[in-house]
Design a protein around this motif. Structure first.
Motif, short mmCIF file in Angstrom:
data_model
loop_
_atom_site.label_atom_id
_atom_site.label_comp_id
_atom_site.label_asym_id
_atom_site.label_seq_id
_atom_site.Cartn_x
_atom_site.Cartn_y
_atom_site.Cartn_z
N LYS A 90 0.82 -1.22 0.00
CA LYS A 90 0.00 0.00 0.00
C LYS A 90 0.85 1.27 0.00
CE LYS A 90 -2.91 -2.17 3.15
NZ LYS A 90 -3.33 -3.40 2.48
N VAL A 91 1.88 1.29 0.83
CA VAL A 91 2.73 2.48 0.90
C VAL A 91 3.45 2.71 -0.42
CG1 VAL A 91 4.77 3.47 2.00
CG2 VAL A 91 3.01 2.42 3.40
N LEU A 92 3.94 1.64 -1.03
CA LEU A 92 4.60 1.77 -2.33
C LEU A 92 3.63 2.25 -3.40
CD1 LEU A 92 6.88 -1.40 -2.29
CD2 LEU A 92 7.61 0.98 -2.07
N GLY A 93 2.41 1.74 -3.39
CA GLY A 93 1.41 2.20 -4.34
C GLY A 93 1.07 3.66 -4.15
N ALA A 94 0.97 4.08 -2.89
CA ALA A 94 0.66 5.48 -2.60
C ALA A 94 1.79 6.40 -3.05
CB ALA A 94 0.40 5.66 -1.11
N LEU A 95 3.03 6.00 -2.81
CA LEU A 95 4.19 6.81 -3.23
C LEU A 95 4.27 6.89 -4.75
CD1 LEU A 95 6.84 5.58 -0.65
CD2 LEU A 95 5.95 7.92 -0.85
N ALA A 96 3.96 5.78 -5.43
CA ALA A 96 3.94 5.80 -6.89
C ALA A 96 2.89 6.78 -7.39
CB ALA A 96 3.67 4.40 -7.43
N ALA A 97 1.73 6.78 -6.75
CA ALA A 97 0.67 7.71 -7.14
C ALA A 97 1.09 9.15 -6.90
CB ALA A 97 -0.61 7.40 -6.37
N GLY A 98 1.75 9.41 -5.75
CA GLY A 98 2.22 10.76 -5.47
C GLY A 98 3.21 11.23 -6.52
N ALA A 99 4.10 10.35 -6.94
CA ALA A 99 5.09 10.71 -7.96
C ALA A 99 4.41 10.98 -9.30
CB ALA A 99 6.13 9.60 -8.10
N ILE A 100 3.44 10.14 -9.68
CA ILE A 100 2.71 10.35 -10.93
C ILE A 100 1.96 11.68 -10.90
CG2 ILE A 100 0.76 9.52 -12.32
CD1 ILE A 100 1.60 6.66 -11.46
N LEU A 101 1.29 11.94 -9.78
CA LEU A 101 0.54 13.19 -9.64
C LEU A 101 1.46 14.40 -9.68
CD1 LEU A 101 -2.17 14.55 -9.19
CD2 LEU A 101 -1.92 14.12 -6.73
N TYR A 102 2.62 14.28 -9.06
CA TYR A 102 3.60 15.38 -9.09
C TYR A 102 4.06 15.63 -10.52
CZ TYR A 102 7.48 18.31 -7.51
OH TYR A 102 8.35 19.36 -7.29
N GLY A 103 4.25 14.54 -11.27
CA GLY A 103 4.64 14.70 -12.66
C GLY A 103 3.54 15.34 -13.50
N ILE A 104 2.30 14.96 -13.28
CA ILE A 104 1.18 15.57 -14.00
C ILE A 104 1.09 17.06 -13.68
CG2 ILE A 104 -1.34 15.63 -14.21
CD1 ILE A 104 -1.30 12.59 -13.68
N ALA A 105 1.28 17.38 -12.39
CA ALA A 105 1.17 18.79 -11.97
C ALA A 105 2.39 19.60 -12.35
CB ALA A 105 0.97 18.85 -10.45
N SER A 106 3.39 18.95 -12.96
CA SER A 106 4.61 19.62 -13.42
C SER A 106 5.32 20.39 -12.32
CB SER A 106 4.28 20.57 -14.59
OG SER A 106 3.70 19.86 -15.66
N GLY A 189 1.89 8.93 0.83
CA GLY A 189 2.09 9.02 -0.61
C GLY A 189 2.32 10.42 -1.13
N VAL A 190 1.71 11.42 -0.51
CA VAL A 190 1.85 12.79 -1.00
C VAL A 190 2.76 13.66 -0.15
CG1 VAL A 190 -0.36 12.81 -2.23
CG2 VAL A 190 -0.29 13.44 0.19
N ALA A 191 3.07 13.23 1.08
CA ALA A 191 3.87 14.06 1.99
C ALA A 191 5.22 14.47 1.43
CB ALA A 191 4.05 13.34 3.34
N PRO A 192 5.96 13.59 0.73
CA PRO A 192 7.27 14.02 0.22
C PRO A 192 7.20 15.10 -0.85
CG PRO A 192 7.10 11.62 0.27
CD PRO A 192 5.72 12.16 0.49
N PHE A 193 6.01 15.31 -1.41
CA PHE A 193 5.86 16.25 -2.52
C PHE A 193 5.17 17.54 -2.10
CE2 PHE A 193 5.59 11.85 -4.00
CZ PHE A 193 6.69 11.81 -4.87
N ALA A 194 4.98 17.73 -0.80
CA ALA A 194 4.17 18.85 -0.30
C ALA A 194 4.88 20.19 -0.37
CB ALA A 194 3.72 18.58 1.12
N GLY A 195 6.18 20.18 -0.49
CA GLY A 195 6.92 21.43 -0.46
C GLY A 195 7.30 21.77 0.96
#
Length: 227
Positions: A90-106, A189-195
């Motif tokens: 689950k954690v790996l799936g969530a982190l993958a989603a966070g990375a994909i979302l970060y890429g989409i959001a540029s 999943g999203v915490a590392p990308f929060a800024g």
């Protein structure tokens, strides 16, 4: 079903939950003129669980959430030896989603990238105590609904609907408090990308509170069911 197959299903299911739920918050909540707002984000989270429950429920049980796995284990519905492998998937799936979302959001990170927080990082400015209580109680009721809807006594085939609607309701209530976690993997999943580092510094609460609430529900529900 082999464990690796179930872990793969949980990885993909959790990826979908974070991508759909947090993606709606990051990309669509405040879209000019057409933003879906709090209500839309709440529905999106509920829909991710509802759709995946039908898709992978027969494969892995569709936990999508470390707290759910713990609550089911405490309630006698899941083997303890599978707890950590399920959590990892689950954690790996969530982190993958966070990375994909970060890429989409540029790299654009609006409003903390849908991260969970308290104090100055709570949407409504709610403090640590309020956030802790909210997450414990909301997760406990989420597990009550899951345990009840998947009980042998429940009407078959309706569990995904009840669970998805429950998660929608939880978000409608608690987004103003913590941005709604009730799911440690979703928060991670999203915490590392929060800024900045604040989301990672506050992440502990969104593991401790949901796990505590889930364990309480897992302990209490079987007692109610037997009576």
């Amino acid at each position: 079903m082999p464990l690796h197959t179930r872990m793969s299903a949980e990885f993909l299911g959790t990826l979908w939950l974070v991508l759909g739920g947090c993606g709606s918050a990051v990309l669509a909540a405040a879209f000019p003129g057409l933003g879906i707002g709090l209500h839309g984000v709440s529905v999106a989270f509920g829909l991710t669980v509802l759709t995946m429950a039908f898709a992978i429920g027969p494969i892995s049980g569709c936990h999508l959430n470390p707290a759910v796995t713990l609550g089911l284990a405490v309630g006698g519905r899941c083997a303890w030896k599978e707890l950590l492998p399920y959590w990892a998937a689950k954690v790996l799936g969530a982190l993958a989603a966070g990375a994909i979302l970060y890429g989409i959001a540029s790299g654009f990170v609006p409003n903390g990238f849908a991260s969970n927080g308290y104090g100055p990082h709570s949407p409504g400015g709610f403090g640590l105590g309020s956030a802790l209580l909210c997450e414990v109680v909301m997760t406990a009721f989420f597990l009550f609904v899951i345990l009840g809807a998947t009980s042998k006594k429940a009407a078959p085939g309706f569990a995904p609907i009840a669970i998805g609607l429950c998660l929608t309701l939880i978000h409608l209530v608690s987004i103003p408090v913590t941005n709604t976690s009730v799911n440690p993997a979703r928060s991670t999943g999203v915490a590392p990308f929060a800024g900045g580092s604040w989301a990672l510094q506050q992440l502990w609460l969104f593991w401790v509170a949901p796990l505590l609430g889930a364990a309480l529900a897992g302990f209490l529900f079987p007692k109610l069911e037997r009576e």
